[in-house]
Design a protein around this motif. Structure first.
Motif, PDB file in Angstrom:
ATOM      1  N   GLN A 118     -29.506 -13.251 -44.417  1.00 32.98           N
ATOM      2  CA  GLN A 118     -30.867 -13.529 -44.716  1.00 32.98           C
ATOM      3  C   GLN A 118     -31.300 -15.068 -44.570  1.00 32.98           C
ATOM      4  O   GLN A 118     -32.190 -15.543 -44.390  1.00 32.98           O
ATOM      5  N   THR A 119     -30.087 -16.033 -45.224  1.00 28.92           N
ATOM      6  CA  THR A 119     -30.074 -17.460 -44.998  1.00 28.92           C
ATOM      7  C   THR A 119     -29.373 -17.987 -43.855  1.00 28.92           C
ATOM      8  O   THR A 119     -29.720 -19.122 -43.590  1.00 28.92           O
ATOM      9  N   GLY A 120     -28.305 -17.337 -43.274  1.00 29.37           N
ATOM     10  CA  GLY A 120     -27.453 -17.932 -42.516  1.00 29.37           C
ATOM     11  C   GLY A 120     -26.733 -18.541 -42.832  1.00 29.37           C
ATOM     12  O   GLY A 120     -25.439 -19.342 -42.295  1.00 29.37           O
ATOM     13  N   GLU A 121     -26.326 -18.766 -44.326  1.00 31.52           N
ATOM     14  CA  GLU A 121     -25.267 -19.564 -44.709  1.00 31.52           C
ATOM     15  C   GLU A 121     -24.112 -18.777 -44.883  1.00 31.52           C
ATOM     16  O   GLU A 121     -23.939 -17.551 -45.240  1.00 31.52           O
ATOM     17  N   PHE A 122     -23.066 -19.442 -44.429  1.00 29.15           N
ATOM     18  CA  PHE A 122     -21.609 -19.122 -44.730  1.00 29.15           C
ATOM     19  C   PHE A 122     -20.926 -19.100 -46.174  1.00 29.15           C
ATOM     20  O   PHE A 122     -21.082 -20.145 -46.605  1.00 29.15           O
ATOM     21  N   LYS A 123     -20.758 -17.825 -46.549  1.00 28.55           N
ATOM     22  CA  LYS A 123     -20.486 -17.879 -48.251  1.00 28.55           C
ATOM     23  C   LYS A 123     -18.936 -18.031 -48.380  1.00 28.55           C
ATOM     24  O   LYS A 123     -18.535 -18.692 -49.256  1.00 28.55           O
ATOM     25  N   LEU A 124     -18.201 -17.897 -47.095  1.00 31.52           N
ATOM     26  CA  LEU A 124     -16.617 -18.358 -47.128  1.00 31.52           C
ATOM     27  C   LEU A 124     -16.330 -18.878 -45.936  1.00 31.52           C
ATOM     28  O   LEU A 124     -16.843 -18.525 -44.909  1.00 31.52           O
ATOM     29  N   PRO A 125     -15.258 -20.119 -46.169  1.00 35.57           N
ATOM     30  CA  PRO A 125     -15.083 -20.741 -44.806  1.00 35.57           C
ATOM     31  C   PRO A 125     -14.093 -20.360 -43.828  1.00 35.57           C
ATOM     32  O   PRO A 125     -13.424 -20.883 -43.152  1.00 35.57           O
ATOM     33  N   TRP A 126     -13.420 -18.906 -44.231  1.00 42.59           N
ATOM     34  CA  TRP A 126     -12.103 -18.388 -43.343  1.00 42.59           C
ATOM     35  C   TRP A 126     -12.305 -18.405 -42.016  1.00 42.59           C
ATOM     36  O   TRP A 126     -11.393 -18.757 -41.463  1.00 42.59           O
ATOM     37  N   THR A 127     -13.527 -18.312 -41.444  1.00 44.09           N
ATOM     38  CA  THR A 127     -13.747 -18.008 -39.959  1.00 44.09           C
ATOM     39  C   THR A 127     -13.286 -19.511 -39.285  1.00 44.09           C
ATOM     40  O   THR A 127     -12.107 -19.389 -38.362  1.00 44.09           O
ATOM     41  N   TYR A 128     -13.966 -20.493 -39.723  1.00 42.54           N
ATOM     42  CA  TYR A 128     -13.558 -21.711 -38.897  1.00 42.54           C
ATOM     43  C   TYR A 128     -12.332 -22.299 -39.278  1.00 42.54           C
ATOM     44  O   TYR A 128     -11.662 -22.933 -38.426  1.00 42.54           O
ATOM     45  N   LEU A 129     -11.828 -22.201 -40.432  1.00 46.84           N
ATOM     46  CA  LEU A 129     -10.549 -22.726 -40.889  1.00 46.84           C
ATOM     47  C   LEU A 129      -9.360 -22.033 -39.803  1.00 46.84           C
ATOM     48  O   LEU A 129      -8.484 -22.580 -39.537  1.00 46.84           O
ATOM     49  N   ALA A 159     -28.885 -29.701 -40.467  1.00 44.29           N
ATOM     50  CA  ALA A 159     -27.866 -29.316 -41.450  1.00 44.29           C
ATOM     51  C   ALA A 159     -26.866 -28.006 -41.012  1.00 44.29           C
ATOM     52  O   ALA A 159     -27.208 -27.023 -40.486  1.00 44.29           O
ATOM     53  N   ILE A 160     -25.475 -28.192 -41.576  1.00 39.96           N
ATOM     54  CA  ILE A 160     -24.638 -27.113 -41.102  1.00 39.96           C
ATOM     55  C   ILE A 160     -24.623 -26.199 -42.186  1.00 39.96           C
ATOM     56  O   ILE A 160     -24.670 -26.650 -43.612  1.00 39.96           O
ATOM     57  N   LYS A 161     -24.534 -24.893 -42.029  1.00 40.84           N
ATOM     58  CA  LYS A 161     -24.845 -23.812 -43.014  1.00 40.84           C
ATOM     59  C   LYS A 161     -23.439 -23.420 -43.473  1.00 40.84           C
ATOM     60  O   LYS A 161     -23.418 -22.307 -43.736  1.00 40.84           O
ATOM     61  N   ASP A 162     -22.630 -24.266 -43.796  1.00 41.07           N
ATOM     62  CA  ASP A 162     -21.500 -23.697 -44.456  1.00 41.07           C
ATOM     63  C   ASP A 162     -21.127 -24.933 -45.595  1.00 41.07           C
ATOM     64  O   ASP A 162     -20.939 -26.042 -45.081  1.00 41.07           O
ATOM     65  N   PRO A 163     -21.133 -24.794 -46.841  1.00 43.54           N
ATOM     66  CA  PRO A 163     -21.003 -25.802 -47.883  1.00 43.54           C
ATOM     67  C   PRO A 163     -19.771 -26.860 -47.576  1.00 43.54           C
ATOM     68  O   PRO A 163     -20.042 -27.972 -47.917  1.00 43.54           O
ATOM     69  N   LEU A 164     -18.764 -26.190 -47.432  1.00 48.97           N
ATOM     70  CA  LEU A 164     -17.452 -26.774 -47.292  1.00 48.97           C
ATOM     71  C   LEU A 164     -17.379 -27.776 -46.150  1.00 48.97           C
ATOM     72  O   LEU A 164     -17.053 -28.855 -46.142  1.00 48.97           O
ATOM     73  N   LEU A 165     -17.858 -27.211 -45.002  1.00 50.46           N
ATOM     74  CA  LEU A 165     -17.700 -28.074 -43.600  1.00 50.46           C
ATOM     75  C   LEU A 165     -18.843 -29.049 -43.606  1.00 50.46           C
ATOM     76  O   LEU A 165     -18.618 -30.292 -43.135  1.00 50.46           O
ATOM     77  N   SER A 166     -20.080 -28.662 -44.410  1.00 52.68           N
ATOM     78  CA  SER A 166     -20.963 -29.757 -44.327  1.00 52.68           C
ATOM     79  C   SER A 166     -20.848 -30.676 -45.188  1.00 52.68           C
ATOM     80  O   SER A 166     -21.300 -32.208 -45.123  1.00 52.68           O
ATOM     81  N   ALA A 167     -19.967 -30.642 -46.240  1.00 57.62           N
ATOM     82  CA  ALA A 167     -19.266 -31.682 -47.293  1.00 57.62           C
ATOM     83  C   ALA A 167     -18.652 -32.853 -46.376  1.00 57.62           C
ATOM     84  O   ALA A 167     -18.652 -33.985 -46.912  1.00 57.62           O
ATOM     85  N   LEU A 168     -18.172 -32.522 -45.402  1.00 57.22           N
ATOM     86  CA  LEU A 168     -17.582 -33.621 -44.576  1.00 57.22           C
ATOM     87  C   LEU A 168     -18.610 -34.776 -44.037  1.00 57.22           C
ATOM     88  O   LEU A 168     -18.330 -36.008 -44.119  1.00 57.22           O
ATOM     89  N   ALA A 169     -19.647 -34.361 -43.908  1.00 56.77           N
ATOM     90  CA  ALA A 169     -20.882 -35.023 -43.247  1.00 56.77           C
ATOM     91  C   ALA A 169     -21.816 -35.733 -44.722  1.00 56.77           C
ATOM     92  O   ALA A 169     -22.744 -36.560 -44.173  1.00 56.77           O
TER      93      ALA A 169
END
Length: 563
Positions: free
Chosen positions: A23-34, A83-93
């Protein structure tokens, strides 16, 4: 002893479930990109490095879509600051690395989700930052006295630790950042995003390129990784476990139609990314039944694969065990598709034991086992090593770099072992052993006990049955537009994925159970809302907790229950 070399198929299954809140497009867990930046790029680099090596690489379609989404989001941020819709990845920026204390505590918590021995303790600076983060977690008032530089440094180190070994060895930017060690600037953090962008945008093309050259075979699973036999007939779980307790649901409504949907959508998605239709299917979790193989035959697949215990159960059922080797393709008499079965012993050696060995010793031991099989083979044989392509390597030194490098090189050079693919075996007309009966099961223990039978798993199935009945009612009423129907079908598919049920149960680690059951309840809630229905009140409450400490954190299982 056969005159022909022993054929060996290495099949790596790449798979992550849908981690987005659709519904929001936000990634709730980062395992795919990691896992992209660590495991998927490392595996393709190893294959590229040994031109004579071959393997089968299987992708879950819903994983492919998430990789594409991440690639697009990181590109959009770097070019247009969207904005990147992954909290951990977006924290880098984040220029201030979040001034909110709760957000900072969450970042410190998330940046400790890595293998302690192989990823954290390998780097003294990261180890020290982690020890400080652990202290802060137990003295949370101290977060108000932590400056942004500490947060920035631990976020940078977390991503450096997750970089694939082949990236660390070849990318001068990563080498410079590791050497710098501390005091990372916003420019440094943006540079990591650029590295991640490069890895995300190229990884699937690299696999596609190897497939075009005939150096690997790419195969597929059903779209969102459902357990097809249970959807077709939930009672098939009793074939390998007669006393298993089924959910109150007893039968999944419209299961056959949903299986067809997952397969059609899976092939369509695969073709979108790779440009051709796959010849083979690794059914989700190697889960097969006679009905499942018939459906795969109807879809035109030439091969499928499953676990060794499924074959053993099937051979026992028709009294063929004593005279039949597992190292062949098999064909069910009632379905025109070849099925290969996993050598559980060899596969589990890689997954659970060799990470503790010196790489050269581990490869030598595996080759010795293969040579023994070759010595006792009196006909053309195919050994199938099938395993998770992403979760094992963090337990190896240097992400399995030394083991995988030696493995591919020594196997490719071995005079009595021929690395090949499942489709090549069929093209070479290796005779299939006819199988009168197939006992339903998966690669884990030869049963479906990882996904059904436990009280919490059964509760999950009953919740899924409730939302499927609501879906059927709304669809039959004609209340949905074509667009909304497509969204609802896709959201239902996400709910039908196998991963949620894998994690339900108190034998799993508490945090992982919590993460996945929250995501499952969110998925069901989103589907009710897409249907215009009020979600049941039970979806607001947790229904399963974990307190176990399984091997490898529970992300992998052995093929056999008892060792």
């Amino acid at each position: 002893m056969s005159d022909r070399p022993l054929r060996l198929v290495l099949c790596w299954h790449m798979h992550q479930p849908e981690y987005r809140d659709t519904q929001t497009g936000e990634f709730k867990l980062p395992w795919t990109y990691l896992h992209v930046i660590k495991d998927y790029v490392d595996m393709v680099a190893h294959l590229e490095a040994v031109p004579s090596a071959k393997a089968v690489v299987n992708f879950a379609p819903i994983l492919l879509e998430q990789i594409e989404d991440y690639s697009n989001q990181v590109n959009s941020f770097l070019h247009d600051r969207i904005a990147i819709k992954d909290p951990l990845l977006s924290a880098l920026a984040d220029p201030s690395v979040s001034a909110d204390p709760e957000r900072r505590l969450k970042l410190l918590h998330d940046c400790r989700k890595a293998n302690r021995e192989r990823q954290i303790d390998r780097y003294p600076v990261f180890r020290k930052l982690t020890e400080m983060a652990e202290w802060i977690q137990t003295h949370q008032d101290a977060i108000n006295y932590i400056n942004s530089q500490f947060i920035a440094d631990i976020i940078v180190w977390y991503h450096l630790a997750w970089m694939g070994e082949t990236v660390k060895l070849t990318d001068s930017r990563v080498q410079r950042l590791i050497e710098k060690g501390s005091g990372y600037s916003l420019h440094d953090r943006i540079e990591i995003l650029e590295i991640i962008r490069d890895l995300l945008s190229k990884v699937l093309y690299r696999y596609k390129s190897l497939a075009r050259k005939g150096r690997i075979e790419l195969s597929v699973t059903p779209y969102a990784h459902p357990i097809m036999p249970l959807m077709l007939d939930m009672r098939s779980a009793k074939e390998a476990m007669s006393d298993i307790q089924l959910p109150a649901l007893e039968e999944y409504p419209g299961g056959a139609e949903r299986v067809h949907w997952h397969l059609a959508k899976g092939v369509q998605t695969f073709k979108h990314f790779f440009g051709f239709e796959p010849k083979g299917c690794w059914p989700s979790e190697g889960s097969v039944s006679e009905a499942t193989l018939k459906v795969l035959t109807d879809f035109g697949f030439k091969w499928a694969a499953s676990g060794g215990n499924v074959l053993r159960n099937s051979l026992n059922a028709v009294d063929m065990t004593a005279r039949t080797s597992i190292h062949h393709p098999f064909r069910l008499e009632s379905a025109d598709i070849n099925c290969f079965f996993r050598d559980d012993g060899l596969s589990d050696l890689i997954g659970f034991e060799y990470s503790k060995w010196h790489a050269d010793d581990a490869v030598a031991d595996l080759i010795q086992h293969l040579e023994n099989i070759a010595n006792f083979s009196t006909e053309e044989s195919v050994v199938s090593i099938i395993m998770d392509g992403e979760n094992a390597w963090e337990y190896f030194p240097d992400n399995g770099y030394h083991f995988l490098s030696a493995l591919y090189q020594r196997l490719a050079e071995h005079p009595r072992i021929e690395l090949t693919t499942f489709s090549e075996c069929l093209e070479q007309n290796i005779a299939a052993v006819m199988l009168p009966k197939l006992v339903s099961g998966s690669w884990v223990y030869g049963t479906f006990s990882t996904w059904i039978g436990d009280a919490d798993k059964n509760c999950g199935w009953d919740m899924l049955g409730d939302v499927k009945k609501a879906f059927d009612k709304v669809v039959s009423s004609g209340a949905l537009t074509e667009h909304d129907l497509a969204l609802a079908e896709k959201q239902l598919a996400v709910c039908e994925g196998s991963d949620w049920f894998w994690w339900f149960g108190d034998y799993n680690p508490g945090e992982a159970v919590s993460d996945f059951e929250q995501q499952y309840r969110l998925n069901l809630t989103n589907l009710y809302r897409l249907l215009g229905e009020e979600p049941p009140t039970y979806l607001a409450l947790s229904f399963t907790q974990g307190s176990g400490a399984p091997a490898m954190g529970g992300a992998m299982r052995r093929g056999n229950a008892i060792y």
